[in-house]
Design an enzyme around this catalytic site. Structure first.
Site, PDB file in Angstrom:
ATOM      1  N   SER A  25     -67.191  19.627  -5.571  1.00 51.00           N
ATOM      2  CA  SER A  25     -66.005  19.014  -6.175  1.00 51.00           C
ATOM      3  C   SER A  25     -64.877  20.025  -6.381  1.00 51.00           C
ATOM      4  O   SER A  25     -65.095  21.140  -6.872  1.00 51.00           O
ATOM      5  CB  SER A  25     -66.360  18.381  -7.519  1.00 51.00           C
ATOM      6  OG  SER A  25     -65.199  17.867  -8.148  1.00 51.00           O
ATOM      7  N   THR A  67     -67.765  10.684  -9.816  1.00 52.26           N
ATOM      8  CA  THR A  67     -67.731  10.621  -8.366  1.00 52.26           C
ATOM      9  C   THR A  67     -69.088  10.168  -7.836  1.00 52.26           C
ATOM     10  O   THR A  67     -69.989   9.818  -8.603  1.00 52.26           O
ATOM     11  CB  THR A  67     -67.275  11.972  -7.768  1.00 52.26           C
ATOM     12  OG1 THR A  67     -67.034  11.814  -6.384  1.00 52.26           O
ATOM     13  CG2 THR A  67     -68.309  13.068  -7.996  1.00 52.26           C
ATOM     14  N   LYS A 109     -70.047   5.908  -9.394  1.00 54.30           N
ATOM     15  CA  LYS A 109     -68.874   5.100  -9.736  1.00 54.30           C
ATOM     16  C   LYS A 109     -69.204   3.657 -10.095  1.00 54.30           C
ATOM     17  O   LYS A 109     -68.548   3.048 -10.938  1.00 54.30           O
ATOM     18  CB  LYS A 109     -67.851   5.129  -8.588  1.00 54.30           C
ATOM     19  CG  LYS A 109     -67.101   6.438  -8.452  1.00 54.30           C
ATOM     20  CD  LYS A 109     -66.004   6.316  -7.412  1.00 54.30           C
ATOM     21  CE  LYS A 109     -65.189   7.587  -7.302  1.00 54.30           C
ATOM     22  NZ  LYS A 109     -64.074   7.438  -6.344  1.00 54.30           N
ATOM     23  N   ASP A 164     -58.088   5.579  -8.681  1.00 54.96           N
ATOM     24  CA  ASP A 164     -58.007   5.809  -7.236  1.00 54.96           C
ATOM     25  C   ASP A 164     -56.798   5.112  -6.615  1.00 54.96           C
ATOM     26  O   ASP A 164     -56.188   5.629  -5.679  1.00 54.96           O
ATOM     27  CB  ASP A 164     -59.285   5.328  -6.543  1.00 54.96           C
ATOM     28  CG  ASP A 164     -60.436   6.308  -6.714  1.00 54.96           C
ATOM     29  OD1 ASP A 164     -60.173   7.504  -6.957  1.00 54.96           O
ATOM     30  OD2 ASP A 164     -61.597   5.880  -6.613  1.00 54.96           O
ATOM     31  N   ALA A 197     -65.013  -1.348   4.201  1.00 57.62           N
ATOM     32  CA  ALA A 197     -65.098  -2.404   3.197  1.00 57.62           C
ATOM     33  C   ALA A 197     -65.940  -1.956   2.008  1.00 57.62           C
ATOM     34  O   ALA A 197     -66.591  -2.768   1.352  1.00 57.62           O
ATOM     35  CB  ALA A 197     -65.683  -3.676   3.817  1.00 57.62           C
ATOM     36  N   GLY A 198     -65.921  -0.651   1.717  1.00 59.57           N
ATOM     37  CA  GLY A 198     -66.683  -0.113   0.597  1.00 59.57           C
ATOM     38  C   GLY A 198     -65.845   0.015  -0.652  1.00 59.57           C
ATOM     39  O   GLY A 198     -64.782  -0.605  -0.788  1.00 59.57           O
ATOM     40  N   THR A 244     -69.395  -4.443  10.018  1.00 61.02           N
ATOM     41  CA  THR A 244     -70.075  -5.693   9.659  1.00 61.02           C
ATOM     42  C   THR A 244     -69.042  -6.653   9.101  1.00 61.02           C
ATOM     43  O   THR A 244     -68.552  -6.474   7.978  1.00 61.02           O
ATOM     44  CB  THR A 244     -71.178  -5.429   8.617  1.00 61.02           C
ATOM     45  OG1 THR A 244     -72.077  -4.442   9.125  1.00 61.02           O
ATOM     46  CG2 THR A 244     -71.952  -6.704   8.315  1.00 61.02           C
ATOM     47  N   GLY A 288     -55.657  13.034   3.239  1.00 64.18           N
ATOM     48  CA  GLY A 288     -56.245  12.468   2.030  1.00 64.18           C
ATOM     49  C   GLY A 288     -56.236  13.362   0.808  1.00 64.18           C
ATOM     50  O   GLY A 288     -56.609  12.907  -0.285  1.00 64.18           O
TER      51      GLY A 288
END
Length: 276
Positions: free
Chosen positions: A15, A62, A66, A102, A129-130, A154, A240
């Site tokens: 981290s 983290t 979460k 976030d 899609a997480g 998926t 990012g």
């Protein structure tokens, strides 16, 4: 009395949050600490007992905690409920409050590095899609004018996600990208693809609008294969790292009483620790 804050995860040694918050503590001459604590998932309830006892003012959460801490909090704000995950904890009067910053990190990063990014009306493509996709969709619902297409390996998972987060969203498999790309002005990768040498084999950057912006929540490496491919096509890119920096602001303010700034010097300090 020294104010203490933390980041918990399992593992946690990687981290950069202690370096970020430690820099702000020094900058503002605050008598506080911020430490990385490795907490095994089975030990989370015991750690929350320490929070309620007043050992810490709060901290960050983290992977892989979460979602798990959600149920352990005494209260969770509406935003975190929509996102379905908590990344920031604030302790007040023996109670632990959970929120999620976030989405602020995502918006702050693009606002700082691609001003005007949300002014257009073309479509956006979100890959994955997480949990990270949930935060990005909440941010885009708030700020983006066009339709948002969620692409996932998926399809059922993408469909389930957009049914949970109401908005101008459509679910697709990866095979829809080629058709969607020409009318897309924003591409966001929320998956872990790009780390450890992985890459997309179906994302042809040449199909995108010349005005398109491509951003990746992955920041190790700083320039992912996706961003490198976009840059090679002359497209705008945002890495990012800024999302990590900007999501940290609200937590620091809640624990230490000062709202810090994300400066070029801070970014350079964190960037120096990354593999490029």
């Amino acid at each position: 009395m020294t104010t203490r804050a933390f980041v918990i995860g399992h593992p946690i040694a990687h981290s950069r949050s202690p370096l970020i918050h430690g820099s702000w503590l020094a900058e503002h001459n605050i008598a506080g600490t911020y430490e990385a604590i490795d907490v095994d998932p089975v030990a989370l309830p015991d750690f929350f007992a320490r929070l309620r006892a007043g050992e810490f003012a709060g901290g960050n959460v983290t992977i892989p905690h979460k979602e798990a801490v959600f149920a352990l909090c005494d209260s969770v704000d509406a935003l975190a409920r929509v996102i379905g995950a908590v990344n920031t904890l604030v302790v007040q009067d023996g109670k632990v409050h959970g929120t999620n910053t976030d989405y602020l990190g995502f918006l702050g990063n693009l606002d700082a590095n691609a001003p005007g990014w949300s002014d257009g009306s073309k479509d956006a493509v979100v890959i994955g899609a997480g949990g990270a996709a949930r935060a990005v969709l909440v941010a885009l619902r708030r700020r983006y004018g066009g339709k948002v297409h969620v692409l996932n390996r998926t399809l059922a998972n993408a469909q389930a996600l957009i049914e949970e987060i109401d908005g101008p969203f459509e679910a697709h498999g990866f095979d829809a990208y080629a058709e969607l790309a020409p009318s897309t002005d924003l591409v966001v990768n929320t998956s872990s693809i790009g780390m450890h040498g992985t890459r997309f084999d179906w994302l042809d950057m040449s199909l995108l609008s010349r005005s398109a912006l491509v951003t990746d929540i992955v920041y190790t490496p700083l320039e992912t294969p996706l961003l490198a491919a976009a840059r090679a096509e002359g497209l705008r890119t945002v890495d990012g790292l800024g999302m990590l920096l900007h999501q940290a602001v609200r937590g620091f303010a809640a624990w230490f009483g000062v709202e810090p700034e994300v400066t070029p010097a801070l970014r350079a300090r964190i960037e120096a620790t990354l593999d490029h």
